[in-house]
Write a protein that holds these residues in place. Structure first.
Motif: not given
Length: 512
Positions: A150-162
């Protein structure tokens, strides 16, 4: 030597594409499954000796079972919350049921699933987060043990959240924000997520367990906006929270300012009102790794964007099947009238010299002619909730099947010969843009480019749309072809019309 073969569903998605590379690096044999073999075949790992490509759909249990043959475990990385999806929750429920049954039929030892943090007992839990939890419950109702991360916001190049974080911060020095900017979140770097996912396969004690995964920081979204601004060298942002901005208005604003379309932004925004913080950290002892701070995760993601080193992107996910009229076989009158504009031009250069210019279409390069008209069309598309032009492209010169090129999707790709694009803009019909390169001259020292724009209208509004925009199509597509020729730096004649402006849908020149 491979330890075991594992199925990765959603192999062309944001997480799946990165996970496969990690699994291969660790010596695992992988069956990569997606709905499009063309998209799979263009991935950097597609030719790896430990990779088997499988065409399958989680909505089709039989195709899942075929993909699972020879596998001992499976990663479930599929969700339906993509542009074009309607009732993603019910679709995800059915898909999870199919996955559980297929895994049981094929005798898999375990399923590893990545979902979201959230409390099902919370009456205000968003539909998106509730659906993620429901998928875990449905998978667990089967007989195959499930490992649930179970994860919250995933930060990475190209992610929708980022991308939402990046565009809002960079473009808005002053933000009128809803109250969710004060909500706490425990973001995690995508590299840490991939390490946990791959590590679970190598730790049998994680079978049947649920783990919360998060980075070392708990921050509000307002703090993340300010942190991004500091890392990007921007002035501190002025945030003015107000109680009047509804999730719907917030998603419309995100659609207007960022590349994320409303249909994807809205469920994400609804989830921002829920506090998503890890309740336990047991997995840190089982799979120890250096956890990136939010500052480090943002800096790494931003650096990869600036260096054009984005492995996978949020827009990679999803699959829009080719229009039925590409495959002939019905009576000529069955598909309706196919409208179009076609031009061709000859250039004093070989196809391999012309191809890079064609393959660079979209994104920062633009469309070579009438860019202001393309931007206007993109703006109109965003107004009605479409993807618009801001999606850009994953890389300025590299291209592969399934890539997003602004509001087009690469449907077919034969380097040096053909590029076929399918429209994903809001339009009353199916639209296709096709470039074909043919050797010309006695020794193939020239190239003929054939450019075909095809449109199959849906109903009266489809016809009205086509004939209202027809003069612009003539102007843009003729001008585009001549500018492509000019961009090569070689001599070329004028672009000339080719063929009729309408035909039957099963008479598409060039074949599918």
């Amino acid at each position: 030597m491979a330890e075991q073969r594992v199925l990765v569903t959603g192999a062309t998605g944001y997480i799946g594409g990165r996970l496969i590379k990690k699994l291969l690096d660790r010596g695992h044999a992988v069956t990569a499954m997606a709905r499009s073999l063309g998209k799979l075949g263009c991935r950097p790992w597609a030719g790896h000796p430990l990779v088997r490509l499988a065409q399958g759909d989680v909505m089709d249990q039989a195709s899942l079972e075929r993909a699972m043959e020879g596998c001992s475990a499976a990663y479930y990385l599929v969700h339906s919350m993509t542009p074009g999806a309607r009732d993603f929750a019910s679709t995800d429920r059915v898909a999870a049921e199919n996955m559980a049954r297929a895994a049981e039929t094929q005798g898999l030892s375990r399923i590893i699933y990545l979902g979201g943090l959230g409390d099902e007992s919370d009456a205000h839990l968003s539909k998106h987060l509730r659906s993620r939890l429901e998928v875990a419950r449905v998978l667990r109702e089967g007989r195959v043990p499930v490992t649930f991360l179970r994860a919250a916001m995933i930060i990475g190049s190209g992610s929708a959240s980022f991308e939402i974080l990046r565009y809002l911060t960079e473009r808005l020095p002053v933000m009128i924000t809803p109250r969710w900017v004060r909500t706490e979140c425990q973001p995690i770097a995508v590299s840490n997520v991939i390490e946990y996912l791959s590590g679970c396969l190598e730790h049998p004690e994680t079978t049947g367990q649920t783990y919360d995964i998060g980075g070392p920081d708990v921050l509000t979204y307002a703090q993340m906006f300010q942190l991004y601004a500091e890392i990007a060298g921007l002035p501190k942002r002025l945030l003015i929270p107000v109680p009047l901005l509804t999730p719907h208005l917030s998603s419309l604003w995100i659609n207007f300012v960022t590349p994320i379309p409303t249909i994807l932004a809205k469920p994400l925004v609804l989830g921002l009102r829920n506090r998503v913080v890890c309740a336990e950290n047991r997995i840190r002892e089982i799979i120890p790794q250096p956890l990136l701070t939010c500052r480090e995760a943002i800096a790494t993601a931003l650096q990869k964007v600036q260096q054009l080193d984005v492995e996978t992107c949020w827009s990679d996910a999803g699959f829009q099947p080719p229009p039925e009229w590409l495959d002939c076989g019905d009576a000529p009158y069955a598909g309706g009238t196919l409208l179009g504009v076609s031009y061709h031009i000859k250039i004093a250069a070989r196809p391999e010299e012309v191809w890079p210019v064609v393959a660079a279409l979209g994104g920062e390069t633009g469309w070579y002619y009438g860019d202001w008209l393309w931007r206007l069309r993109g703006f109109m598309d965003r107004i009605v909730g479409g993807v618009g032009l801001r999606r850009g492209r994953r890389h300025p010169s590299e291209i592969r099947v399934g890539d997003a090129l602004d509001f087009w999707r690469v449907l077919q790709l034969e380097p040096g010969r053909r590029l076929r694009l399918l429209a994903e803009m809001k339009v009353p019909g199916d639209a296709l843009l096709d470039f074909e390169l043919r050797p010309a001259g006695p020794e193939g020292e020239h190239t003929e480019i054939i450019e075909r724009s095809r449109f199959l209208p849906k109903g009266l509004w489809g016809l009205v749309y086509w004939y209202a925009t027809y003069p612009f199509h003539i102007l843009i597509f003729k001008g585009m072809l001549e500018r492509i020729a000019r961009q090569t730096g070689r001599a070329a004649g004028p672009a000339k019309p080719l063929g009729p402006s309408s035909t039957t849908s099963c008479a598409l020149p060039g074949g599918p």
